[in-house]
Design a protein around this motif. Sequence first.
Motif, PDB file in Angstrom:
ATOM      1  N   ALA A   3       0.821  -1.207   0.000  1.00 43.00           N
ATOM      2  CA  ALA A   3       0.000   0.000   0.000  1.00 43.00           C
ATOM      3  C   ALA A   3       0.859   1.263   0.000  1.00 43.00           C
ATOM      4  N   THR A   4       1.845   1.309   0.887  1.00 40.35           N
ATOM      5  CA  THR A   4       2.650   2.533   1.001  1.00 40.35           C
ATOM      6  C   THR A   4       3.565   2.726  -0.199  1.00 40.35           C
ATOM      7  N   THR A   5       4.290   1.689  -0.602  1.00 40.44           N
ATOM      8  CA  THR A   5       5.228   1.868  -1.715  1.00 40.44           C
ATOM      9  C   THR A   5       4.497   2.205  -3.011  1.00 40.44           C
ATOM     10  N   THR A   6       3.296   1.649  -3.190  1.00 40.38           N
ATOM     11  CA  THR A   6       2.554   1.898  -4.431  1.00 40.38           C
ATOM     12  C   THR A   6       1.874   3.254  -4.411  1.00 40.38           C
ATOM     13  N   ALA A   7       1.201   3.590  -3.324  1.00 39.64           N
ATOM     14  CA  ALA A   7       0.504   4.878  -3.253  1.00 39.64           C
ATOM     15  C   ALA A   7       1.484   6.051  -3.221  1.00 39.64           C
ATOM     16  N   ALA A  12      12.178   5.412   1.832  1.00 39.94           N
ATOM     17  CA  ALA A  12      11.546   6.729   1.853  1.00 39.94           C
ATOM     18  C   ALA A  12      10.288   6.720   2.713  1.00 39.94           C
ATOM     19  N   VAL A  13       9.549   5.636   2.652  1.00 38.41           N
ATOM     20  CA  VAL A  13       8.304   5.527   3.432  1.00 38.41           C
ATOM     21  C   VAL A  13       8.585   5.602   4.929  1.00 38.41           C
ATOM     22  N   MET A  47      14.109  -1.525  -1.135  1.00 33.52           N
ATOM     23  CA  MET A  47      13.118  -2.585  -1.334  1.00 33.52           C
ATOM     24  C   MET A  47      11.742  -1.989  -1.612  1.00 33.52           C
ATOM     25  N   THR A  48      11.053  -2.575  -2.564  1.00 37.77           N
ATOM     26  CA  THR A  48       9.711  -2.124  -2.881  1.00 37.77           C
ATOM     27  C   THR A  48       8.782  -3.343  -2.914  1.00 37.77           C
ATOM     28  N   SER A  49       7.653  -3.235  -3.581  1.00 41.74           N
ATOM     29  CA  SER A  49       6.671  -4.333  -3.617  1.00 41.74           C
ATOM     30  C   SER A  49       6.349  -4.688  -5.058  1.00 41.74           C
ATOM     31  N   SER A  50       5.814  -5.875  -5.244  1.00 39.99           N
ATOM     32  CA  SER A  50       5.436  -6.283  -6.602  1.00 39.99           C
ATOM     33  C   SER A  50       4.307  -5.400  -7.129  1.00 39.99           C
TER      34      SER A  50
END
Length: 309
Positions: free
Chosen positions: A195-199, A206-207, A254-257
């Motif tokens: 949710a955070t990495t995408t939004a 950074a989040v 690191m991020t999300s798919s």
Amino acid sequence: MRIAMVGAGGVGGYFGTRLAVAGNEVTFVARGRHLEAIRRDGLEIRSPLGAFRAPANSAVASISELGPVDLVIVAVKLWDTDDVAAQLRPAVDRGARVLSLQNGVHKDMILRRHLPDEAVLGGACYISAFIQEPGVVTHNGTLQKVVFGDYQQEQTPLARAFLAACHAAGIEAEISSDIERLIWEKFVFLVGLSATTTAIRQPIGAVRAHPRSRALLRDLMAEVIAVGQASGVQLDEKFADDRLAFCDTLPAGMTSSMHNDLEHGNRLELPWLSGGVAELATRMGISVPRNQAVADILAPYELGGPAMD
């Protein structure tokens, strides 16, 4: 073991290839150029743990082409789960059991709508891997773990056999006696990260660095815990703080798919992540404003859109 890997992307491709190299009879269900490449050259894994290749001609185009198997592992995107589950009944009737390594908590609910409860194993995996090009899967880092178990809390012979197969293949694996709780615990973190990495369109570094986005991350996870508790899952009230501390240990980049899918203009698994949390909460009369906001913000991109610059 005879294993069908439905989906040959990052998860299915990596674990399936490791199992095949260890001597198990693994058949991938793939499609498109990826299928063609596997049929021609096999499936190659590029990993810090080494290079591995599943044999050529180890893939088929549809579930109907599978022969008898002991275990079907589902590793497709969540929107394909209903379609896949509806096709698995013949394999189950021949004695196969089904293990989903997909994200979220909805996956096994969907499988159980089509299959007997006792045929479905609960499971979760921990890995960062993706299709680099047709026929090639790249594994990021060294984390590669599978946890699974019977919902009836019994260690069946098949579960023990699969555990042994994983260990022989060099895969970190364990059987859980409380697999439903473990799946929800992963879901708590996964929803927060995705949710955070995408939004925000930034990696976790950074989040977590800004106090307001850090608070958003914690609140998103706390809402998932509330929904899980209302569903009867024994989740600790302080687990959001535990996962927040865990986020501090992750590589800053690191991020999300889901973030990766947004950047490439792909369809998002949003309805089974923050959107799924909001949907479950609505059924229970629980308020989850943070997850609902993320679901609303990302709604225009749910079915895909232009790639981000």
